[in-house]
Scaffold this active site. Structure first.
Site, PDB file in Angstrom:
ATOM      1  N   ASP A  89       3.020  -6.441   3.938  1.00 32.65           N
ATOM      2  CA  ASP A  89       3.443  -5.052   4.012  1.00 32.65           C
ATOM      3  C   ASP A  89       4.014  -4.696   2.636  1.00 32.65           C
ATOM      4  O   ASP A  89       4.319  -5.592   1.830  1.00 32.65           O
ATOM      5  CB  ASP A  89       4.506  -4.918   5.111  1.00 32.65           C
ATOM      6  CG  ASP A  89       5.184  -3.564   5.114  1.00 32.65           C
ATOM      7  OD1 ASP A  89       4.473  -2.548   5.109  1.00 32.65           O
ATOM      8  OD2 ASP A  89       6.430  -3.532   5.111  1.00 32.65           O
ATOM      9  N   ILE A  90       4.205  -3.424   2.364  1.00 31.69           N
ATOM     10  CA  ILE A  90       4.740  -3.025   1.055  1.00 31.69           C
ATOM     11  C   ILE A  90       6.227  -2.688   1.121  1.00 31.69           C
ATOM     12  O   ILE A  90       7.060  -3.440   0.618  1.00 31.69           O
ATOM     13  CB  ILE A  90       3.938  -1.834   0.477  1.00 31.69           C
ATOM     14  CG1 ILE A  90       2.504  -2.271   0.154  1.00 31.69           C
ATOM     15  CG2 ILE A  90       4.623  -1.310  -0.798  1.00 31.69           C
ATOM     16  CD1 ILE A  90       1.630  -1.170  -0.435  1.00 31.69           C
ATOM     17  N   ASN A 142       6.072  -0.765  12.620  1.00 36.16           N
ATOM     18  CA  ASN A 142       4.608  -0.727  12.543  1.00 36.16           C
ATOM     19  C   ASN A 142       4.014  -2.086  12.186  1.00 36.16           C
ATOM     20  O   ASN A 142       2.791  -2.223  12.103  1.00 36.16           O
ATOM     21  CB  ASN A 142       4.135   0.337  11.553  1.00 36.16           C
ATOM     22  CG  ASN A 142       4.593   0.068  10.131  1.00 36.16           C
ATOM     23  OD1 ASN A 142       5.597  -0.608   9.899  1.00 36.16           O
ATOM     24  ND2 ASN A 142       3.873   0.620   9.174  1.00 36.16           N
TER      25      ASN A 142
END
Length: 263
Positions: A8-9, A209
């Site tokens: 993920d970022i 998410n």
């Protein structure tokens, strides 16, 4: 290559100030040198990941929470909204003064001007309030929409649960994607192209998410700064991103050995 790691970022590769820790960059480079495939899985759009993928030399990624998949710079999957359904949804949101931001492959557009809720959430990503174009969804393919509504204002969304998935990421904002869309589904598409088995897939994340992703892959790693609801679905919890969380986590799962020094 026998293994692949998805990152993920925001809150995973990047800290709260959107900086990439030097230990994280060194750890990703070490993986690549050791023949381990690296990829991104993010809720961001393609136009929002350019700096990160260039700095880390990553050519494959899952964007828009699984609605847009790129394999070595080639788009291999797109899952845009149905414009007619999106129009109906926008109408219901507008009745309640719940702004929307439409996200295409190229950019994002809001349907209202200078809304504090949009400005505040964009600021958390170090972005500015998007330009306004209420009809943008009929001009371009839209892969993700941002809805601005508080948790106690969500009741009407149940009428759309058969066509959309809603994922909260901010106290007043949530991602909206086509039903069933998730990073996990995007990962399945990408690893099928690459020929990996799910047991050889690792993923690092911190947000709501990321839950489906961490549950689906062979080894899911939650950042120390992750939401508590995320940690319970991870196989391993590492340190916070700013405390060398990526490097520490990669060591914990055995993808980096003792020869890698965390500086």
């Amino acid at each position: 290559m026998s293994k692949i790691v998805f990152f993920d970022i925001d809150g995973t590769l990047l800290d709260d100030d959107k900086n990439l820790p030097s230990s994280t960059k060194a750890a990703v480079k070490a993986l690549q040198k050791n023949g381990i495939y690296t990829a991104i899985a993010t809720g961001r759009g393609p136009f929002m990941v350019t700096q990160v993928i260039n700095e880390l030399d990553i050519d494959s990624y899952v964007a828009f929470n699984g609605q847009f998949v790129v394999f070595e710079k080639e788009v291999i999957y797109k899952n845009p909204f149905n414009p007619t359904e999106l129009k109906r949804f926008a109408s219901e949101a507008n009745k309640r003064n719940h702004p929307l931001v439409y996200m295409s492959e190229k950019t994002l557009k809001g349907n209202v001007e200078k809304d504090k809720r949009i400005a505040d959430s964009m600021a958390s990503l170090q972005l500015v309030h998007p330009d306004v174009d209420p009809d943008y969804y009929v001009k371009e393919d839209i892969y993700q929409t941002l809805l601005y509504a508080k948790e106690d204002e969500e009741e009407y969304l149940s009428a759309f649960e058969d066509i959309y998935t809603f994922i909260r990421w901010h106290k007043e904002a949530m991602d909206v994607v086509p039903k069933g869309g998730s990073k996990a589904e995007g990962i399945k598409i990408l690893i099928e192209r690459l020929g990996f088995k799910m047991e050889d897939v690792y993923a690092f994340g911190d947000g709501l998410n990321d839950i489906e992703m961490l549950k689906t892959v062979g080894t899911g790693v939650a950042m120390g700064n992750a939401h508590e609801a995320v940690k319970i679905h991870a196989d391993i919890v590492t340190e916070r991103v700013e405390n060398n969380g990526i490097a520490v986590g990669l060591k914990k799962v055995g993808l980096l050995d003792d020869s890698f020094e965390i500086i």
